[in-house]
Design an enzyme around this catalytic site. Sequence first.
Site, PDB file in Angstrom:
ATOM      1  N   SER A  29      -1.522  12.361  -1.708  1.00 55.44           N
ATOM      2  CA  SER A  29      -2.401  11.299  -2.296  1.00 55.44           C
ATOM      3  C   SER A  29      -3.870  11.604  -1.802  1.00 55.44           C
ATOM      4  O   SER A  29      -4.973  11.680  -2.833  1.00 55.44           O
ATOM      5  CB  SER A  29      -2.265   9.897  -1.820  1.00 55.44           C
ATOM      6  OG  SER A  29      -1.038   9.564  -2.435  1.00 55.44           O
ATOM      7  N   ARG A  62      -9.987   5.636   0.997  1.00 55.21           N
ATOM      8  CA  ARG A  62      -9.035   4.772   1.332  1.00 55.21           C
ATOM      9  C   ARG A  62      -8.915   3.441   0.111  1.00 55.21           C
ATOM     10  O   ARG A  62      -8.084   2.973  -0.193  1.00 55.21           O
ATOM     11  CB  ARG A  62      -8.950   4.237   2.494  1.00 55.21           C
ATOM     12  CG  ARG A  62      -8.384   4.963   3.553  1.00 55.21           C
ATOM     13  CD  ARG A  62      -7.545   4.321   4.780  1.00 55.21           C
ATOM     14  NE  ARG A  62      -6.902   5.264   5.520  1.00 55.21           N
ATOM     15  CZ  ARG A  62      -5.573   5.040   5.494  1.00 55.21           C
ATOM     16  NH1 ARG A  62      -4.786   4.105   5.406  1.00 55.21           N
ATOM     17  NH2 ARG A  62      -4.809   6.001   6.144  1.00 55.21           N
ATOM     18  N   HIS A  78      -7.452   5.049  -2.895  1.00 65.58           N
ATOM     19  CA  HIS A  78      -6.243   5.080  -2.654  1.00 65.58           C
ATOM     20  C   HIS A  78      -5.409   3.648  -3.104  1.00 65.58           C
ATOM     21  O   HIS A  78      -4.320   3.752  -3.497  1.00 65.58           O
ATOM     22  CB  HIS A  78      -6.012   5.527  -1.407  1.00 65.58           C
ATOM     23  CG  HIS A  78      -4.304   5.635  -0.934  1.00 65.58           C
ATOM     24  ND1 HIS A  78      -3.766   4.730  -0.044  1.00 65.58           N
ATOM     25  CD2 HIS A  78      -3.744   6.543  -1.187  1.00 65.58           C
ATOM     26  CE1 HIS A  78      -2.454   5.005   0.075  1.00 65.58           C
ATOM     27  NE2 HIS A  78      -2.319   6.023  -0.689  1.00 65.58           N
TER      28      HIS A  78
END
Lengths: 213, 213
Positions: free
Chosen positions: A21, A44, A47
């Site tokens: 990812s 992040r 994500h």
Amino acid sequence: MTPQTEPYDYIHDGAAIYARSFAIIRAEADLSGLGEAEARVVVRIIHACGMVDVVKSIRMSPDFVSSARAALLAGKPILCDANMVAHGVTRARLPADNPVICTLRDPRTPVIAREIGNTRSAAAMDLWGDQLDGAVVAIGNAPTALFHLLEMIRAGAPRPAAVIGMPVGFVGAAESKEALAEFGDLPFIIVRGRLGGSAMAAATVNALASEAE
Amino acid sequence: MTPQTEPYDYIHDGAAIYARSFAIIRAEADLSGLGEAEARVVVRIIHACGMVDVVKSIRMSPDFVSSARAALLAGKPILCDANMVAHGVTRARLPADNPVICTLRDPRTPVIAREIGNTRSAAAMDLWGDQLDGAVVAIGNAPTALFHLLEMIRAGAPRPAAVIGMPVGFVGAAESKEALAEFGDLPFIIVRGRLGGSAMAAATVNALASEAE
């Protein structure tokens, strides 16, 4: 239909999924102009929401990462406006077993809300007291909470080390985040406009909590 | 700077904020082709993510709302892949004090994950057992959880009444949701592609739980 138990081809290993990812995000997202620590935060957040373009909406003060990270290393609490934010913080990443606090469901909160004529999300912050001093505040739901936090600080409440301003939605979200960015002398990160939410706010905390990706 | 306590102009009343939010969403979003019940679900998903365009990515089976709603009225449990989903479900809206269950942090879950060679999110579902029968499943985080659920049903596990398939992200999310939509004879809603998340999954449950907007 003949029963099959493993008809799908997918990665079963959590660490491998994370690694793949983050590799996709770093290949697709425009992280130019960001330092390595800032980039880790942005990666992040991407994500958490599945949108590489969210980078265009993120704005943070130059002192945000350093101030928030120092607070976490010093064991300061993480104060959240919503239980979903608190539950999105990965406890194992926290550097000093930091308390993760949400006072939304405290029985005093609805009483305070009626007294101050504001939402429960805003009222819950009045219970933070001195814990606000040097804390990391993560707001991922309610614009009223972010507005009220700024009002509290203007009125003399203790100053947090950093504010993650990511309320989501259509009424007050954009305005509250701009107010945070313009507050002055308060380390911040925001996602501009209507975007935001508890997952992005928690992802920001998780990025700050550990340099491990 | 002179301290000010109320420098910001914003709506303080939670009900008024909700009403204004939903009015903006209904004015901006293209809800054509949706029944009233389906539209209520879509409106709440938009409210959770701040994006009116998400309607283009939502796909649901014709029996999704009726099947999920009947299950909730019958008191069936809501089974969640992530604690953030469970904490996003508004208990006061549930029609039959339905149990909201997440087994991710059950101490048996990491043991099962090692045994079956899959993530903890997937392994947690093996603890649902007969509670899966006629339940509403809400997956807002892990593609592996959605894949494993479909594998379990193919292998003979009890069938849920409806599956909310909204894992988010870059690895397996899109594929797992298409697999749900193509599974056949399983009422579903998905958000196609990388978008999704615990807030959207919980918003779907909250929309199904009560006709009140």
